[in-house]
Design a protein around this motif. Sequence first.
Motif, PDB file in Angstrom:
ATOM      1  N   ASN A 119      24.481  59.935 -15.718  1.00 52.52           N
ATOM      2  CA  ASN A 119      23.828  59.273 -14.579  1.00 52.52           C
ATOM      3  C   ASN A 119      24.583  58.012 -14.173  1.00 52.52           C
ATOM      4  OD1 ASN A 119      21.897  59.119 -12.548  1.00 52.52           O
ATOM      5  ND2 ASN A 119      20.525  57.827 -13.768  1.00 52.52           N
ATOM      6  N   ARG A 120      25.900  58.076 -14.191  1.00 56.41           N
ATOM      7  CA  ARG A 120      26.752  56.981 -13.743  1.00 56.41           C
ATOM      8  C   ARG A 120      27.481  57.407 -12.471  1.00 56.41           C
ATOM      9  NH1 ARG A 120      24.126  55.000 -17.204  1.00 56.41           N
ATOM     10  NH2 ARG A 120      24.739  53.579 -18.884  1.00 56.41           N
ATOM     11  N   GLY A 121      27.657  56.462 -11.563  1.00 62.07           N
ATOM     12  CA  GLY A 121      28.311  56.762 -10.306  1.00 62.07           C
ATOM     13  C   GLY A 121      29.816  56.597 -10.389  1.00 62.07           C
ATOM     14  N   LEU A 122      30.534  57.437  -9.697  1.00 58.45           N
ATOM     15  CA  LEU A 122      31.986  57.331  -9.629  1.00 58.45           C
ATOM     16  C   LEU A 122      32.348  56.071  -8.848  1.00 58.45           C
ATOM     17  CD1 LEU A 122      34.591  58.955 -10.396  1.00 58.45           C
ATOM     18  CD2 LEU A 122      34.511  59.912  -8.088  1.00 58.45           C
ATOM     19  N   ALA A 123      33.233  55.237  -9.406  1.00 60.02           N
ATOM     20  CA  ALA A 123      33.549  53.943  -8.797  1.00 60.02           C
ATOM     21  C   ALA A 123      35.044  53.698  -8.855  1.00 60.02           C
ATOM     22  CB  ALA A 123      32.805  52.812  -9.516  1.00 60.02           C
ATOM     23  N   ALA A 124      35.534  52.956  -7.854  1.00 64.66           N
ATOM     24  CA  ALA A 124      36.944  52.572  -7.777  1.00 64.66           C
ATOM     25  C   ALA A 124      37.051  51.061  -7.939  1.00 64.66           C
ATOM     26  CB  ALA A 124      37.544  53.005  -6.442  1.00 64.66           C
ATOM     27  N   HIS A 125      37.888  50.634  -8.869  1.00 66.65           N
ATOM     28  CA  HIS A 125      38.133  49.209  -9.109  1.00 66.65           C
ATOM     29  C   HIS A 125      39.392  48.797  -8.354  1.00 66.65           C
ATOM     30  CE1 HIS A 125      35.666  49.151 -13.097  1.00 66.65           C
ATOM     31  NE2 HIS A 125      34.907  49.074 -12.022  1.00 66.65           N
ATOM     32  N   ARG A 126      39.218  48.268  -7.162  1.00 66.47           N
ATOM     33  CA  ARG A 126      40.364  47.869  -6.354  1.00 66.47           C
ATOM     34  C   ARG A 126      41.104  46.666  -6.924  1.00 66.47           C
ATOM     35  NH1 ARG A 126      40.406  49.611  -0.949  1.00 66.47           N
ATOM     36  NH2 ARG A 126      38.802  51.170  -0.497  1.00 66.47           N
ATOM     37  N   HIS A 127      40.442  45.895  -7.777  1.00 66.00           N
ATOM     38  CA  HIS A 127      41.029  44.667  -8.303  1.00 66.00           C
ATOM     39  C   HIS A 127      41.654  44.840  -9.682  1.00 66.00           C
ATOM     40  CE1 HIS A 127      37.041  45.017 -10.004  1.00 66.00           C
ATOM     41  NE2 HIS A 127      37.350  44.115 -10.925  1.00 66.00           N
ATOM     42  N   LEU A 128      41.525  46.027 -10.277  1.00 67.29           N
ATOM     43  CA  LEU A 128      42.109  46.296 -11.587  1.00 67.29           C
ATOM     44  C   LEU A 128      43.201  47.339 -11.415  1.00 67.29           C
ATOM     45  CD1 LEU A 128      38.912  46.413 -13.842  1.00 67.29           C
ATOM     46  CD2 LEU A 128      40.486  44.507 -13.483  1.00 67.29           C
ATOM     47  N   PHE A 129      44.422  46.976 -11.800  1.00 65.85           N
ATOM     48  CA  PHE A 129      45.572  47.822 -11.535  1.00 65.85           C
ATOM     49  C   PHE A 129      46.055  48.503 -12.808  1.00 65.85           C
ATOM     50  CE2 PHE A 129      45.953  44.174  -8.531  1.00 65.85           C
ATOM     51  CZ  PHE A 129      45.535  44.865  -7.409  1.00 65.85           C
ATOM     52  N   LEU A 130      46.581  49.710 -12.623  1.00 58.93           N
ATOM     53  CA  LEU A 130      47.190  50.485 -13.697  1.00 58.93           C
ATOM     54  C   LEU A 130      48.656  50.707 -13.385  1.00 58.93           C
ATOM     55  CD1 LEU A 130      44.430  53.228 -14.177  1.00 58.93           C
ATOM     56  CD2 LEU A 130      44.738  51.175 -15.549  1.00 58.93           C
ATOM     57  N   SER A 131      49.491  50.589 -14.401  1.00 61.74           N
ATOM     58  CA  SER A 131      50.915  50.898 -14.251  1.00 61.74           C
ATOM     59  C   SER A 131      51.103  52.374 -14.585  1.00 61.74           C
ATOM     60  CB  SER A 131      51.749  50.013 -15.178  1.00 61.74           C
ATOM     61  OG  SER A 131      53.121  50.310 -15.053  1.00 61.74           O
ATOM     62  N   THR A 132      51.290  53.205 -13.568  1.00 68.54           N
ATOM     63  CA  THR A 132      51.323  54.649 -13.738  1.00 68.54           C
ATOM     64  C   THR A 132      52.725  55.195 -13.496  1.00 68.54           C
ATOM     65  OG1 THR A 132      50.818  55.149 -11.417  1.00 68.54           O
ATOM     66  CG2 THR A 132      48.962  54.685 -12.881  1.00 68.54           C
ATOM     67  N   TYR A 133      52.818  56.498 -13.583  1.00 67.68           N
ATOM     68  CA  TYR A 133      54.080  57.204 -13.349  1.00 67.68           C
ATOM     69  C   TYR A 133      54.566  57.026 -11.922  1.00 67.68           C
ATOM     70  CZ  TYR A 133      57.251  61.252 -13.270  1.00 67.68           C
ATOM     71  OH  TYR A 133      58.344  62.082 -13.128  1.00 67.68           O
ATOM     72  N   PHE A 134      53.638  56.717 -10.995  1.00 67.86           N
ATOM     73  CA  PHE A 134      53.978  56.573  -9.583  1.00 67.86           C
ATOM     74  C   PHE A 134      53.917  55.122  -9.117  1.00 67.86           C
ATOM     75  CE2 PHE A 134      52.448  60.889 -10.130  1.00 67.86           C
ATOM     76  CZ  PHE A 134      53.401  61.628  -9.466  1.00 67.86           C
ATOM     77  N   GLY A 135      53.675  54.170 -10.016  1.00 64.19           N
ATOM     78  CA  GLY A 135      53.642  52.768  -9.632  1.00 64.19           C
ATOM     79  C   GLY A 135      52.293  52.132  -9.914  1.00 64.19           C
ATOM     80  N   GLU A 182      48.546  51.368  -9.330  1.00 60.23           N
ATOM     81  CA  GLU A 182      47.400  52.047  -8.724  1.00 60.23           C
ATOM     82  C   GLU A 182      46.110  51.464  -9.289  1.00 60.23           C
ATOM     83  OE1 GLU A 182      49.766  56.310  -8.141  1.00 60.23           O
ATOM     84  OE2 GLU A 182      48.112  56.150  -9.568  1.00 60.23           O
ATOM     85  N   ALA A 183      44.991  51.739  -8.631  1.00 62.27           N
ATOM     86  CA  ALA A 183      43.707  51.161  -9.001  1.00 62.27           C
ATOM     87  C   ALA A 183      42.984  52.029 -10.021  1.00 62.27           C
ATOM     88  CB  ALA A 183      42.835  50.967  -7.764  1.00 62.27           C
ATOM     89  N   GLU A 184      42.168  51.379 -10.837  1.00 65.15           N
ATOM     90  CA  GLU A 184      41.422  52.072 -11.884  1.00 65.15           C
ATOM     91  C   GLU A 184      40.186  52.752 -11.302  1.00 65.15           C
ATOM     92  OE1 GLU A 184      40.089  50.738 -16.302  1.00 65.15           O
ATOM     93  OE2 GLU A 184      38.986  49.805 -14.665  1.00 65.15           O
ATOM     94  N   VAL A 185      39.812  53.895 -11.880  1.00 61.68           N
ATOM     95  CA  VAL A 185      38.622  54.642 -11.498  1.00 61.68           C
ATOM     96  C   VAL A 185      37.769  54.851 -12.742  1.00 61.68           C
ATOM     97  CG1 VAL A 185      37.736  56.787 -10.523  1.00 61.68           C
ATOM     98  CG2 VAL A 185      39.820  55.786  -9.605  1.00 61.68           C
ATOM     99  N   VAL A 186      36.465  54.564 -12.639  1.00 63.06           N
ATOM    100  CA  VAL A 186      35.557  54.679 -13.773  1.00 63.06           C
ATOM    101  C   VAL A 186      34.272  55.354 -13.307  1.00 63.06           C
ATOM    102  CG1 VAL A 186      36.500  52.630 -14.904  1.00 63.06           C
ATOM    103  CG2 VAL A 186      34.550  52.405 -13.350  1.00 63.06           C
TER     104      VAL A 186
END
Length: 315
Positions: free
Chosen positions: A239-255, A257-261
């Motif tokens: 019962n948790r909603g899908l959310a995007a953290h625009r202020h928290l960044f991840l260093s990924t294979y493509f550069g 990007e923002a975290e999703v929880v």
Amino acid sequence: MVSEGGPLAEQQGAMAQNVYGPGVRIGNWNEDVYLEEELMKDFLEKRDKGKLLIQRSRRLKQNLLRPMQLSVTEDGYIHYGDKVMLVNPDDPDTEADVFLCGDLSLCMTPDEIQSHLKDELEVPCGLSAVQAKTPIGRNTFIILSVHRDATGQVLRYGQDFCLGITGGFDNKMLYLSSDHRTLLKSSKRSWLQEVYLTDEVSHMNCWQAAFPDPQLRLEYEGFPVPANAKILINHCHTNRGLAAHRHLFLSTYFGKEAEVVAHTYLDSHRVEKPRNHWMLVTGNPRDASSSMLDLPKPPTEDTRAMEQAMGLDTQ
């Protein structure tokens, strides 16, 4: 008397080293030649079989960035079997000072180290939010039914559904999943409930769409889910909603990007915040390679009134 370790000894040693020309073979020269031949043979064999790291990485990137075609809705609603993009609409009122602006699409994000070692998707696979409006392999999801084959039927508020993604591969299907947070399993930046992709079919894959306005949420239960409109996507098991953290960044294979929880953010009026808002974006009927996000937005009523007053309205 000159000591053995004096300048004269060093000069004699330097002269002894320069006695041999470049064509003279010294030391284990035969072993070095065979070693170079074996290394070259191993390199050519891996290149012919496509097992070089650069070849594996290139194939994986080609599949993830492969252009995809979204489904075009005819009645304005989402159906089981549709190919869509999950987009978090632009939120200019973000509380953080540094954040990703614009529309962010949900994308699969393979591990950076494993991406160089394998040309297939590693399971479980991570997710992130990216400033990408073009449908490609890593951001095109398929609406799947949970209990029975309902391809072509309308998706309704309150119904369980799965979100599958192929990542551009022909024989691969991963499902959007989540589970309760533990000490050993949580999101990388916020330490909240993690969202990931897995190939196991279970109750962890079930999601539901909800109407954004809590006062009208029960009234809209059972109504069709509109395409390209703001909705809430909630995980059934936690019962948790899908959310995007625009202020928290991840260093990924493509550069960067923002975290999703999976976490529900409520304001003082108990209404979900914009980071929990998502749109199921369909294809553009005018251009098969683009989405409805590429269409120009219709002018508002105030703009039309101003155009009529200035004599710019041609209708």
